[in-house]
Write an enzyme that holds these catalytic residues in place. Structure first.
Site, short mmCIF file in Angstrom:
data_model
loop_
_atom_site.label_atom_id
_atom_site.label_comp_id
_atom_site.label_asym_id
_atom_site.label_seq_id
_atom_site.Cartn_x
_atom_site.Cartn_y
_atom_site.Cartn_z
N GLU A 99 0.85 -1.20 0.00
CA GLU A 99 0.00 0.00 0.00
C GLU A 99 0.89 1.25 0.00
O GLU A 99 2.01 1.23 0.49
CB GLU A 99 -0.91 -0.07 1.25
CG GLU A 99 -1.80 1.10 1.51
CD GLU A 99 -2.81 1.37 0.40
OE1 GLU A 99 -2.40 1.57 -0.75
OE2 GLU A 99 -4.02 1.45 0.71
N ASP A 100 0.35 2.32 -0.54
CA ASP A 100 1.13 3.57 -0.59
C ASP A 100 1.12 4.32 0.75
O ASP A 100 2.15 4.78 1.22
CB ASP A 100 0.65 4.48 -1.72
CG ASP A 100 -0.85 4.81 -1.65
OD1 ASP A 100 -1.58 4.27 -0.77
OD2 ASP A 100 -1.32 5.61 -2.49
N ASP A 103 -3.76 6.17 6.03
CA ASP A 103 -4.17 7.48 6.51
C ASP A 103 -5.21 7.27 7.62
O ASP A 103 -4.85 6.93 8.75
CB ASP A 103 -4.70 8.26 5.30
CG ASP A 103 -5.05 9.70 5.59
OD1 ASP A 103 -4.38 10.32 6.41
OD2 ASP A 103 -6.02 10.20 4.99
N PHE A 152 -0.52 16.56 3.16
CA PHE A 152 -0.93 15.77 2.00
C PHE A 152 0.31 15.37 1.21
O PHE A 152 1.08 16.20 0.75
CB PHE A 152 -1.94 16.51 1.12
CG PHE A 152 -2.74 15.53 0.31
CD1 PHE A 152 -3.86 14.90 0.85
CD2 PHE A 152 -2.31 15.18 -0.97
CE1 PHE A 152 -4.55 13.95 0.12
CE2 PHE A 152 -3.01 14.22 -1.71
CZ PHE A 152 -4.13 13.61 -1.16
N ARG A 165 2.13 11.98 -9.42
CA ARG A 165 2.55 10.59 -9.17
C ARG A 165 3.97 10.33 -9.65
O ARG A 165 4.66 9.46 -9.16
CB ARG A 165 1.63 9.60 -9.91
CG ARG A 165 0.23 9.51 -9.35
CD ARG A 165 -0.47 8.27 -9.95
NE ARG A 165 -1.91 8.34 -9.82
CZ ARG A 165 -2.59 7.97 -8.73
NH1 ARG A 165 -1.95 7.52 -7.67
NH2 ARG A 165 -3.89 8.06 -8.69
P1 IMP Z 1 -7.28 5.79 4.29
O1 IMP Z 1 -8.45 4.92 3.98
O2 IMP Z 1 -7.73 7.10 4.89
O3 IMP Z 1 -6.25 5.13 5.18
O4 IMP Z 1 -6.55 6.19 2.95
C1 IMP Z 1 -6.85 5.54 1.78
C2 IMP Z 1 -6.18 6.03 0.55
O5 IMP Z 1 -6.30 7.45 0.39
C3 IMP Z 1 -4.70 5.75 0.51
O6 IMP Z 1 -4.42 4.43 0.12
C4 IMP Z 1 -4.28 6.76 -0.55
O7 IMP Z 1 -4.46 6.24 -1.84
C5 IMP Z 1 -5.19 7.94 -0.29
N1 IMP Z 1 -4.50 8.93 0.57
C6 IMP Z 1 -4.64 9.15 1.89
N2 IMP Z 1 -3.83 10.12 2.33
C7 IMP Z 1 -3.13 10.52 1.24
C8 IMP Z 1 -2.08 11.50 1.02
O8 IMP Z 1 -1.60 12.20 1.92
N3 IMP Z 1 -1.64 11.61 -0.26
C9 IMP Z 1 -2.11 10.85 -1.29
N4 IMP Z 1 -3.06 9.93 -1.14
C10 IMP Z 1 -3.56 9.77 0.12
MG MG Z 2 -3.84 3.75 -1.74
#
Ligand code: IMP
Ligand code: MG
Length: 177
Positions: A99-100, A103, A152, A165
């Protein structure tokens, strides 16, 4: 003129290279002799995954999965769905999710639950970045690259509104919520 946020470097390409190589050493030690499937979460993980797997030295397979995203901003997700699924069965297999960023944790918690129902032999998570200040649901990250501040993050596969990206460094942008 359409003003765009200006990315500022948080972790340089050299730092990323060192961190990815260290992560790979750890993963190599734990998966030696195994034959896992690495599942990359699209789109954000593709650059990280491409670099990581070239340091790995066990038999591995690559799959991708895509979840519905929250769109442009960083607000809480609505219902999360799998929009592009797996092409091969994972029952009884060792699975490592790539995973990237973790959050709020909602996406990965959903995905772990979704994959667990398919009865893999093991299910672990490797995340390039973690933003713990935003966490809403608990997530265990087995292999972590970088902890990032509450900003972000873009670059090295991560986007803001599909932009940035391609940046080779991990950067941050100042954007509205
Ligand atoms: P989560 O469900 O809030 O943990 O985040 C889900 C997805 O939102 C991550 O897998 C990212 O693809 C995107 N995301 C969340 N925070 C960021 C950020 O700071 N930059 C870019 N993508 C983000
Ligand atoms: Mg992601």
């Amino acid at each position: 003129m359409d003003s765009q946020p200006r990315p500022q470097i948080l972790f340089s390409r050299e730092q990323i290279e060192a961190t990815v190589s260290n992560l790979a050493t750890e993963i190599n030690n734990n998966y030696r002799g195994k034959h896992p499937i690495l599942i990359g979460v699209l789109k954000g993980s593709f650059v990280f995954m491409a670099d990581l797997i070239r340091h790995l030295d066990f038999l591995l397979e690559v799959e991708f999965i895509r979840l519905s995203s929250y769109g442009r901003g960083r607000s809480t997700p609505g219902e999360i769905k799998v929009v592009q699924g797996l092409r091969s069965p994972i029952k009884g297999r060792d699975i490592l999710i790539i995973e990237d960023i973790v959050d709020t944790g909602h996406s990965i918690a959903f995905l772990m639950d979704y994959l667990q129902k398919k009865k893999p032999a093991s299910l672990r998570l490797c995340a390039l970045t973690d933003k713990p200040s935003r966490r809403q649901v608990p997530v265990t990250i087995d292999y972590l690259g970088f902890t990032v501040p509450n900003k972000f993050i873009v670059g090295y596969g991560l986007d803001w509104d599909e932009k940035f990206r391609y940046l080779p460094d991990i950067c941050f942008v100042e954007v509205e919520d």
